[in-house]
Each structure stands twice: as C-alpha cells, then as structure tokens.
Design a protein around this motif. Structure first.
Motif, PDB file in Angstrom:
ATOM      1  N   MET A   1     -21.598  -1.442   0.669  1.00  0.00           N
ATOM      2  CA  MET A   1     -20.241  -1.416   1.138  1.00  0.00           C
ATOM      3  C   MET A   1     -19.757   0.041   1.112  1.00  0.00           C
ATOM      4  SD  MET A   1     -19.427  -4.733   1.464  1.00  0.00           S
ATOM      5  CE  MET A   1     -20.154  -6.270   0.979  1.00  0.00           C
ATOM      6  N   ILE A   2     -18.883   0.368   2.056  1.00  0.00           N
ATOM      7  CA  ILE A   2     -18.380   1.735   2.134  1.00  0.00           C
ATOM      8  C   ILE A   2     -16.869   1.749   2.068  1.00  0.00           C
ATOM      9  CG2 ILE A   2     -20.301   2.505   3.572  1.00  0.00           C
ATOM     10  CD1 ILE A   2     -18.261   2.468   5.921  1.00  0.00           C
ATOM     11  N   GLY A   3     -16.330   2.940   1.870  1.00  0.00           N
ATOM     12  CA  GLY A   3     -14.885   3.098   1.938  1.00  0.00           C
ATOM     13  C   GLY A   3     -14.182   2.362   0.813  1.00  0.00           C
ATOM     14  N   SER A   4     -12.906   2.226   1.006  1.00  0.00           N
ATOM     15  CA  SER A   4     -12.056   1.576   0.026  1.00  0.00           C
ATOM     16  C   SER A   4     -11.894   0.108   0.382  1.00  0.00           C
ATOM     17  CB  SER A   4     -10.704   2.283   0.021  1.00  0.00           C
ATOM     18  OG  SER A   4      -9.820   1.650  -0.836  1.00  0.00           O
ATOM     19  N   ARG A  22      -0.727  -8.807   7.537  1.00  0.00           N
ATOM     20  CA  ARG A  22      -0.243  -7.423   7.506  1.00  0.00           C
ATOM     21  C   ARG A  22      -1.212  -6.521   6.738  1.00  0.00           C
ATOM     22  NH1 ARG A  22       1.982  -4.944   3.657  1.00  0.00           N
ATOM     23  NH2 ARG A  22       2.646  -6.805   2.537  1.00  0.00           N
ATOM     24  N   LEU A  23      -1.617  -6.952   5.552  1.00  0.00           N
ATOM     25  CA  LEU A  23      -2.528  -6.153   4.739  1.00  0.00           C
ATOM     26  C   LEU A  23      -3.850  -5.904   5.447  1.00  0.00           C
ATOM     27  CD1 LEU A  23      -1.861  -7.967   1.359  1.00  0.00           C
ATOM     28  CD2 LEU A  23      -1.380  -5.539   1.815  1.00  0.00           C
ATOM     29  N   LEU A  24      -4.410  -6.952   6.033  1.00  0.00           N
ATOM     30  CA  LEU A  24      -5.711  -6.818   6.692  1.00  0.00           C
ATOM     31  C   LEU A  24      -5.608  -5.942   7.933  1.00  0.00           C
ATOM     32  CD1 LEU A  24      -8.692  -7.588   6.676  1.00  0.00           C
ATOM     33  CD2 LEU A  24      -8.084  -9.624   8.021  1.00  0.00           C
ATOM     34  N   ARG A  25      -4.570  -6.127   8.751  1.00  0.00           N
ATOM     35  CA  ARG A  25      -4.404  -5.319   9.962  1.00  0.00           C
ATOM     36  C   ARG A  25      -4.289  -3.836   9.600  1.00  0.00           C
ATOM     37  NH1 ARG A  25      -3.627  -6.596  14.969  1.00  0.00           N
ATOM     38  NH2 ARG A  25      -3.059  -8.756  14.534  1.00  0.00           N
ATOM     39  N   GLU A  26      -3.484  -3.514   8.590  1.00  0.00           N
ATOM     40  CA  GLU A  26      -3.331  -2.117   8.174  1.00  0.00           C
ATOM     41  C   GLU A  26      -4.635  -1.544   7.647  1.00  0.00           C
ATOM     42  OE1 GLU A  26      -0.132  -2.248   5.341  1.00  0.00           O
ATOM     43  OE2 GLU A  26       1.388  -2.570   6.899  1.00  0.00           O
ATOM     44  N   TRP A  27      -5.357  -2.332   6.845  1.00  0.00           N
ATOM     45  CA  TRP A  27      -6.624  -1.875   6.274  1.00  0.00           C
ATOM     46  C   TRP A  27      -7.655  -1.621   7.375  1.00  0.00           C
ATOM     47  CZ3 TRP A  27     -11.491  -4.398   5.708  1.00  0.00           C
ATOM     48  CH2 TRP A  27     -12.364  -3.781   4.804  1.00  0.00           C
ATOM     49  N   LEU A  28      -7.769  -2.557   8.315  1.00  0.00           N
ATOM     50  CA  LEU A  28      -8.732  -2.396   9.404  1.00  0.00           C
ATOM     51  C   LEU A  28      -8.367  -1.228  10.317  1.00  0.00           C
ATOM     52  CD1 LEU A  28      -9.296  -6.159  10.257  1.00  0.00           C
ATOM     53  CD2 LEU A  28     -11.016  -4.584   9.330  1.00  0.00           C
ATOM     54  N   ALA A  70     -11.440  -7.862   1.071  1.00  0.00           N
ATOM     55  CA  ALA A  70     -12.192  -7.483   2.277  1.00  0.00           C
ATOM     56  C   ALA A  70     -12.946  -6.198   1.982  1.00  0.00           C
ATOM     57  CB  ALA A  70     -11.250  -7.295   3.459  1.00  0.00           C
ATOM     58  N   ASP A  71     -14.118  -6.092   2.574  1.00  0.00           N
ATOM     59  CA  ASP A  71     -14.944  -4.905   2.413  1.00  0.00           C
ATOM     60  C   ASP A  71     -15.778  -4.731   3.674  1.00  0.00           C
ATOM     61  OD1 ASP A  71     -15.967  -2.648   1.154  1.00  0.00           O
ATOM     62  OD2 ASP A  71     -16.523  -3.731  -0.658  1.00  0.00           O
ATOM     63  N   VAL A  82     -17.319  -6.588   8.593  1.00  0.00           N
ATOM     64  CA  VAL A  82     -16.297  -6.803   7.586  1.00  0.00           C
ATOM     65  C   VAL A  82     -16.592  -8.144   6.929  1.00  0.00           C
ATOM     66  CG1 VAL A  82     -13.844  -7.299   7.205  1.00  0.00           C
ATOM     67  CG2 VAL A  82     -14.529  -5.422   8.700  1.00  0.00           C
ATOM     68  N   VAL A  83     -16.497  -8.177   5.595  1.00  0.00           N
ATOM     69  CA  VAL A  83     -16.678  -9.397   4.825  1.00  0.00           C
ATOM     70  C   VAL A  83     -15.347  -9.679   4.129  1.00  0.00           C
ATOM     71  CG1 VAL A  83     -17.956 -10.515   2.958  1.00  0.00           C
ATOM     72  CG2 VAL A  83     -19.118  -8.857   4.464  1.00  0.00           C
TER      73      VAL A  83
END
Length: 158
Positions: A1-4, A22-28, A70-71, A82-83
C-alpha cells in the motif's frame, strides 16, 4: 500500500453515508484518482455504509461505530487499486423475500467494483470493495514550476 490511508470511524446514523462519500471523494481526489473511478467507488462505499446503518442495526440496539478504511495497493503489473473496508458490529440480515424497489445495493457494488467480498462474523460484518485497476501513479508530488528566466517575465497587466 502507498500514500496515506483513510481511516475513519463513522457514527451509526443516517449521516454516515454522506460522511463516507465526502471523506472518500476528498481522499481519492488528493490521490489524483481518475474521476470516473472516484464516482464508482463513492457509489459503492455509499451502498456499503448505508447497508451497515439500515440493515445491520434494525432495532437500533447496537451503536458500535462503523469502521471505514481505504488504501491503495500497487499490483505486480504496475497498476493501482483502491481497497475499501466497511466493518460494523451488527449481524448480517438476509434480504427480505419481497424488497420492493429496495435491495439493489449488492448488485450496484458488484457492478462498479472488480471485487466485492462479504464476511459475516460473530462480531460484525466486513465488506471489502476492490476497485478496477488503473495505471499506477507516482506517490511523489510533482515538482514546483521553475520561475521564469531573468528577462522573460510577463509584462505587467495594462
């Protein structure tokens, strides 16, 4: 896995799906994930979190937070996926014999993800959503643009 990685605990209430979206959209978006992939993953995550709220706590007796993680995984073929994992503390509820216009969540999740896995345990239900692969992107940020060479600055606006 990479990134945060994204690691959240969501309250078990009707605002949990919108918070997850909202959280997932911003993260992606921060990962520069392809836009069409963002929409699919947000839709699938919304269904998984909505199911946790609506189906796994039918009598309101259990109020354990929903784990929403999510990672990004880099595959051997240099693509990324993405998982997303949604874990609740409720019991799996079988679909009703007659669901009317409802009951399409599993179909939707399977339509927009490469893999959808459900694991019911004594302590709750785990849903794992795995995106379709996309070309891997570097986790290294792009360099800042260089300033213009002396004498090549833009003229001041008139």
């Amino acid at each position: 896995m990479i990134g945060s990685a994204l690691r959240q605990r969501l309250a078990v209430n009707t605002s949990a799906p919108s918070a997850a979206r909202r959280l997932l959209r911003e993260w992606l978006a921060a990962l520069r994930w392809p836009v069409e992939g963002i929409d699919d993953l947000v839709l699938a995550a919304n269904e998984a979190v909505s199911d946790a709220v609506q189906h796994h706590y039918p009598d309101g007796s259990s109020r354990v937070a929903i784990r929403f993680d999510a990672d990004v995984a880099i595959r051997m073929d240099e693509t990324s996926q993405v998982v997303i994992t949604v874990v609740d503390g409720g019991r799996w509820q079988p679909p009703p014999a007659s669901s009317g216009f409802r009951g399409r969540g599993m179909f939707v999740m399977r339509a927009v993800c490469e893999s959808v896995q459900f694991h019911a345990t004594d302590t709750g239900t785990h849903v794992v959503l795995i995106s379709y692969p996309v070309p891997a992107r570097s986790s290294t940020p792009l360099p800042e643009p260089r300033p213009p060479a002396p004498g090549l600055e833009s003229p001041p606006p008139r």
